[in-house]
Design an enzyme around this catalytic site. Structure first.
Site, PDB file in Angstrom:
ATOM      1  N   SER A  88       0.825  -1.199   0.000  1.00 36.84           N
ATOM      2  CA  SER A  88       0.000   0.000   0.000  1.00 36.84           C
ATOM      3  C   SER A  88       0.866   1.258   0.000  1.00 36.84           C
ATOM      4  O   SER A  88       1.598   1.522  -0.951  1.00 36.84           O
ATOM      5  CB  SER A  88      -0.948  -0.045   1.205  1.00 36.84           C
ATOM      6  OG  SER A  88      -1.915   0.962   1.132  1.00 36.84           O
ATOM      7  N   ASP A 145     -10.153  -4.548  -4.662  1.00 41.25           N
ATOM      8  CA  ASP A 145      -9.429  -3.588  -3.828  1.00 41.25           C
ATOM      9  C   ASP A 145     -10.134  -2.239  -3.927  1.00 41.25           C
ATOM     10  O   ASP A 145     -10.135  -1.611  -4.981  1.00 41.25           O
ATOM     11  CB  ASP A 145      -7.977  -3.481  -4.296  1.00 41.25           C
ATOM     12  CG  ASP A 145      -7.100  -2.697  -3.353  1.00 41.25           C
ATOM     13  OD1 ASP A 145      -7.627  -1.785  -2.689  1.00 41.25           O
ATOM     14  OD2 ASP A 145      -5.895  -2.981  -3.287  1.00 41.25           O
ATOM     15  N   HIS A 192      -8.150  -5.120  -0.095  1.00 42.52           N
ATOM     16  CA  HIS A 192      -6.882  -4.466   0.236  1.00 42.52           C
ATOM     17  C   HIS A 192      -6.220  -5.081   1.475  1.00 42.52           C
ATOM     18  O   HIS A 192      -5.004  -5.286   1.485  1.00 42.52           O
ATOM     19  CB  HIS A 192      -7.125  -2.973   0.449  1.00 42.52           C
ATOM     20  CG  HIS A 192      -5.892  -2.136   0.348  1.00 42.52           C
ATOM     21  ND1 HIS A 192      -5.248  -1.884  -0.848  1.00 42.52           N
ATOM     22  CD2 HIS A 192      -5.152  -1.485   1.290  1.00 42.52           C
ATOM     23  CE1 HIS A 192      -4.190  -1.119  -0.647  1.00 42.52           C
ATOM     24  NE2 HIS A 192      -4.108  -0.867   0.651  1.00 42.52           N
TER      25      HIS A 192
END
Length: 398
Positions: free
Chosen positions: A164, A337, A368
């Site tokens: 991320s 996601d 995610h």
């Protein structure tokens, strides 16, 4: 407008604004309890932030000396810390898998999280302490940590894994300081956040147009802490996940960010996840992403035309030169996601000059958070990372 700001500020206080300092020794004890050696290191950035790194070294069983082995540096995501790499336990966590494969494992942290709340010249109670986004993490925190790891380990190059925001920082770092590209043997980015114009996040759609533009609210929220490390606040988060009969009580807190389908989330990890996330950061980190949502570009922080001219000598912030990121990169992404849409991943891929592979997770409901604690994350992602690094090291030895 002032009433709107008060409302936003109150919400952020409910999320834990301004709180107690938490010692990081518990993480050292946890790694030791899992049966691994651990070292704690500190490094200071050029702008005075004191960062803590955790190392799981390879140690000679006979005399206890640290052995020189290939190095891998792991960096976590938004409002997270090095803790996320240990959530899957002593058998399945990526940090431990890499150690068992013979790597010298370093877990990085960024300013503002539970392990990095010190500055040589400012206190964490001052607004200026929190006046940073992931841009500052990229140009100050990353070079400080990378240089330190290279010196301490005695190697010239390393592998990198980021999830991320960890991917964001890697991309910005190597585009702003391209000389570091040669330091990295490989880079594996799990759901990297760069372009976000196609995000499905409800939070971005509702709050993004407000906090992603220059206005009174966004200006006032610069220099505000987003999440607290208050031990009572974090205890409350953890306790809401202890009732195994009602897992949705805990999971619903993740919905606005990760998506409304959590089929693959390993629910047995939820108490530990909520005890270690969020771990602190600035509102400005989130606002920088919201700016990308509004502008549809991956660029430096927008201070408005006048301040942009002072910062950048141009009216709009410059875009990051992703064409300079020459490290061999492997990317994992997914369809479900809510933060990083496949369309934004493909846009990123077209600008990177050295993509070795891009893997779309085959399960449509993978979101995610599953990249760090999803069911099957070891088999599909973590094991493949280890195999890929081993293949690289084997080729070098031939």
């Amino acid at each position: 407008m002032c009433q709107h700001f008060v409302c936003f500020a109150f919400v952020f206080r409910l999320l834990g604004f301004a709180s107690d300092r938490v010692c990081c020794l518990h993480r050292v004890r946890r790694i030791q309890n899992d049966g691994y050696n651990v070292e704690r290191h500190t490094v200071t950035t050029k702008d005075g932030y004191v960062l803590t790194l955790h190392r799981i070294p390879q140690v000679d069983p006979n005399d206890g000396t640290v052995l020189r082995r290939p190095v891998v540096f792991l960096l976590s995501g938004l409002y997270a810390s090095s803790d996320v790499w240990l959530l899957n336990g002593r058998e399945d966590s990526l940090a431990y898998l890499l150690w068992r494969a013979g790597y010298d494992v370093w877990l990085g942290n960024n300013r503002g999280n539970i392990y990095c709340r010190h500055n040589l010249w400012m206190n964490a109670t001052e607004r200026e302490f929190w006046n940073f986004s992931w841009h500052e993490m990229s140009i100050y925190d990353m070079p400080a940590q990378v240089d330190y790891v290279l010196r301490a380990s005695g190697v010239a190059r390393m592998h990198f894994v980021g999830i991320s925001q960890g991917g964001t920082i890697f991309l910005v770092f190597n585009s702003m300081m391209p000389q570091y590209n040669t330091v990295f043997k490989t880079a594996t980015l799990l759901a990297p956040v760069a372009y976000v114009s196609n995000t499905k996040s409800g939070l971005a759609k509702i709050v993004g147009p407000i906090l992603g533009t220059r206005n009174y609210i966004s200006k006032m929220l610069e220099g505000v802490e987003m999440f607290s490390t208050n031990k009572f606040f974090k205890k409350l988060l953890s306790m809401t996940c202890l009732d195994n009969e009602k897992p949705l009580v805990c999971i619903t807190r993740l919905w606005p960010a990760v998506g409304y389908d959590t089929r693959f989330l390993n629910k047995t990890l939820l108490p530990d996840l909520m005890a270690n996330f969020p771990t602190g950061g600035s509102v400005k980190q989130l606002m920088h992403y919201f700016q990308g949502y509004v502008s549809t570009k991956f660029r430096q922080y927008d201070y408005g035309p006048e301040r942009n001219w002072l910062h950048y000598q141009q009216l709009e912030p410059p875009e990051y030169a992703l064409e300079k990121v020459s490290t061999p990169i492997t990317i994992f992404f997914s369809e479900n996601d809510y933060i990083v849409a496949p369309a934004d991943i493909w846009k990123l891929l077209t600008r990177l000059p050295n993509v070795e592979a891009a893997y779309k997770v085959p399960w449509k409901r993978w979101n995610h958070f599953d990249f760090i604690c999803g069911l099957g994350v070891r088999e599909y992602i973590f094991d493949n990372i280890v195999v890929s690094m081993n293949r690289y090291e084997h080729r070098r030895r031939r």
